[in-house]
Design a protein around this motif. Structure first.
Motif, PDB file in Angstrom:
ATOM      1  N   ILE A 198     -34.408  12.779  43.295  1.00  0.00           N
ATOM      2  CA  ILE A 198     -33.607  12.816  42.064  1.00  0.00           C
ATOM      3  C   ILE A 198     -34.156  11.838  41.035  1.00  0.00           C
ATOM      4  O   ILE A 198     -34.267  12.164  39.838  1.00  0.00           O
ATOM      5  CB  ILE A 198     -32.122  12.528  42.382  1.00  0.00           C
ATOM      6  N   VAL A 199     -34.516  10.644  41.473  1.00  0.00           N
ATOM      7  CA  VAL A 199     -35.104   9.650  40.558  1.00  0.00           C
ATOM      8  C   VAL A 199     -36.396  10.188  39.953  1.00  0.00           C
ATOM      9  O   VAL A 199     -36.652  10.048  38.744  1.00  0.00           O
ATOM     10  CB  VAL A 199     -35.353   8.327  41.298  1.00  0.00           C
ATOM     11  N   ALA A 216     -36.748  13.648  31.689  1.00  0.00           N
ATOM     12  CA  ALA A 216     -36.537  12.828  30.490  1.00  0.00           C
ATOM     13  C   ALA A 216     -37.786  12.786  29.628  1.00  0.00           C
ATOM     14  O   ALA A 216     -37.710  12.698  28.397  1.00  0.00           O
ATOM     15  CB  ALA A 216     -36.120  11.417  30.891  1.00  0.00           C
ATOM     16  N   THR A 233     -32.378  10.997  47.289  1.00  0.00           N
ATOM     17  CA  THR A 233     -32.180  10.086  46.159  1.00  0.00           C
ATOM     18  C   THR A 233     -33.505   9.830  45.454  1.00  0.00           C
ATOM     19  O   THR A 233     -33.562   9.782  44.213  1.00  0.00           O
ATOM     20  CB  THR A 233     -31.571   8.757  46.638  1.00  0.00           C
ATOM     21  N   LYS A 247     -28.756  18.088  39.366  1.00  0.00           N
ATOM     22  CA  LYS A 247     -28.225  16.759  39.660  1.00  0.00           C
ATOM     23  C   LYS A 247     -28.929  15.694  38.830  1.00  0.00           C
ATOM     24  O   LYS A 247     -28.287  14.787  38.282  1.00  0.00           O
ATOM     25  CB  LYS A 247     -28.390  16.462  41.152  1.00  0.00           C
ATOM     26  N   ALA A 248     -30.249  15.793  38.706  1.00  0.00           N
ATOM     27  CA  ALA A 248     -31.013  14.819  37.928  1.00  0.00           C
ATOM     28  C   ALA A 248     -30.624  14.844  36.456  1.00  0.00           C
ATOM     29  O   ALA A 248     -30.784  13.839  35.757  1.00  0.00           O
ATOM     30  CB  ALA A 248     -32.508  15.096  38.077  1.00  0.00           C
ATOM     31  N   LEU A 249     -30.113  15.977  36.004  1.00  0.00           N
ATOM     32  CA  LEU A 249     -29.677  16.112  34.615  1.00  0.00           C
ATOM     33  C   LEU A 249     -28.194  15.783  34.439  1.00  0.00           C
ATOM     34  O   LEU A 249     -27.630  15.980  33.363  1.00  0.00           O
ATOM     35  CB  LEU A 249     -29.956  17.529  34.111  1.00  0.00           C
ATOM     36  N   GLY A 250     -27.574  15.281  35.511  1.00  0.00           N
ATOM     37  CA  GLY A 250     -26.200  14.798  35.411  1.00  0.00           C
ATOM     38  C   GLY A 250     -25.127  15.798  35.766  1.00  0.00           C
ATOM     39  O   GLY A 250     -23.927  15.504  35.610  1.00  0.00           O
ATOM     40  N   GLU A 289     -35.462  12.815  37.417  1.00  0.00           N
ATOM     41  CA  GLU A 289     -34.861  12.210  36.225  1.00  0.00           C
ATOM     42  C   GLU A 289     -35.955  11.769  35.254  1.00  0.00           C
ATOM     43  O   GLU A 289     -35.857  12.011  34.034  1.00  0.00           O
ATOM     44  CB  GLU A 289     -33.985  11.015  36.614  1.00  0.00           C
ATOM     45  N   ARG A 290     -36.969  11.122  35.795  1.00  0.00           N
ATOM     46  CA  ARG A 290     -38.043  10.614  34.930  1.00  0.00           C
ATOM     47  C   ARG A 290     -38.843  11.752  34.322  1.00  0.00           C
ATOM     48  O   ARG A 290     -39.112  11.745  33.109  1.00  0.00           O
ATOM     49  CB  ARG A 290     -38.967   9.688  35.734  1.00  0.00           C
TER      50      ARG A 290
END
Length: 248
Positions: A76-77, A84, A73, A101-104, A80-81
């Protein structure tokens, strides 16, 4: 004029799945690489999140196994950052799945376990990308049972008969490879030992895999050099363009 060596952090999940063929390329191209042990290190540290390049390596676990492996987890966080913000990111196998996964996108167990040497087919975008040297059917190492859907706004670069998504790009600075282009044939004896249970369960002959590795070794280092050198060069040119734009 002195040029600053750029910083890269490699997130490692198991010791033997390291940078392999990519390590000397990074050194030659002016990168200082440090390793972070993803299961135990502090993934929130600024030296990781703000590195000039983040490389997320492979490992024998699933992205969806967060109950058993809570650090997933946190990875992934982190991704994500970075994604983005458009920060340079390279994901390999598990790393590619974590990026998806981080991109949805959905990451899940596939219908076929791929272990061994095989080729990939490049899309039109793939033929115009750093992966172009693989267009001749050069062997790459597959070692996965999971797959993922193509994330929104990502561009498919490669596929094969088993899986539609073998590589994708997200923007100009993020590359995800489901296969192991970095795998050094000289180090794969460690993989055979580390993945002994999986190989036995899949009824894959280590002897046969070793023989295929001997054949692949004649070309894979050269192809990895061409692909990764080109990608790192594109990152450098993109960085220079960004600096020029900010200066205006």
């Amino acid at each position: 004029m002195f040029q600053r060596r750029r910083s890269a952090v490699a997130l490692r999940h198991v010791a033997f799945e390291d940078l392999g063929l990519l390590a000397p390329i990074m050194e030659r191209e002016g990168w200082n690489v440090s390793f972070c042990e993803a299961p135990v290190d502090d993934l929130s540290h600024s030296s990781i999140g703000d590195a000039d390049l983040l490389i997320v390596l492979g490992g024998p676990i699933g992205v969806y196994e967060t109950d058993s492996y809570p650090f997933i987890t946190r990875e992934i966080v982190l991704l994500e950052r970075r994604l983005a913000q458009g920060l340079p990111t390279l994901g390999i196998c598990l790393g590619a799945q974590l990026m998806a996964k981080a991109l949805g996108a959905r990451v899940y167990a596939g219908g076929v376990k791929e272990i061994g040497w095989g080729s990939v087919t490049l899309s039109e975008a793939g033929n115009n990308s750093s992966l172009k040297p693989l267009a001749d059917g050069s062997p790459v190492l597959h070692w996965h049972g999971d797959t993922f859907d193509l994330p929104d706004n990502a561009v498919r670069l490669a596929s094969n008969e088993n899986y539609a998504n073998q590589a994708f790009a997200f923007g100009n600075k993020a590359l995800a490879l489901q296969f192991h282009l970095e795998a050094d044939p000289r180090q794969l004896e460690e993989w055979y030992v580390g993945h002994a249970v999986e190989l036995a369960a899949s009824r894959i002959s280590v002897r046969d895999l070793r023989a295929r590795t001997t054949d692949a070794a004649k070309i894979v280092a050269r192809q990895a050099d061409r692909v990764f050198t080109n990608w790192l060069d594109r990152l450098g040119r993109g960085e220079a363009a960004d600096k020029t734009a900010r200066a205006r």
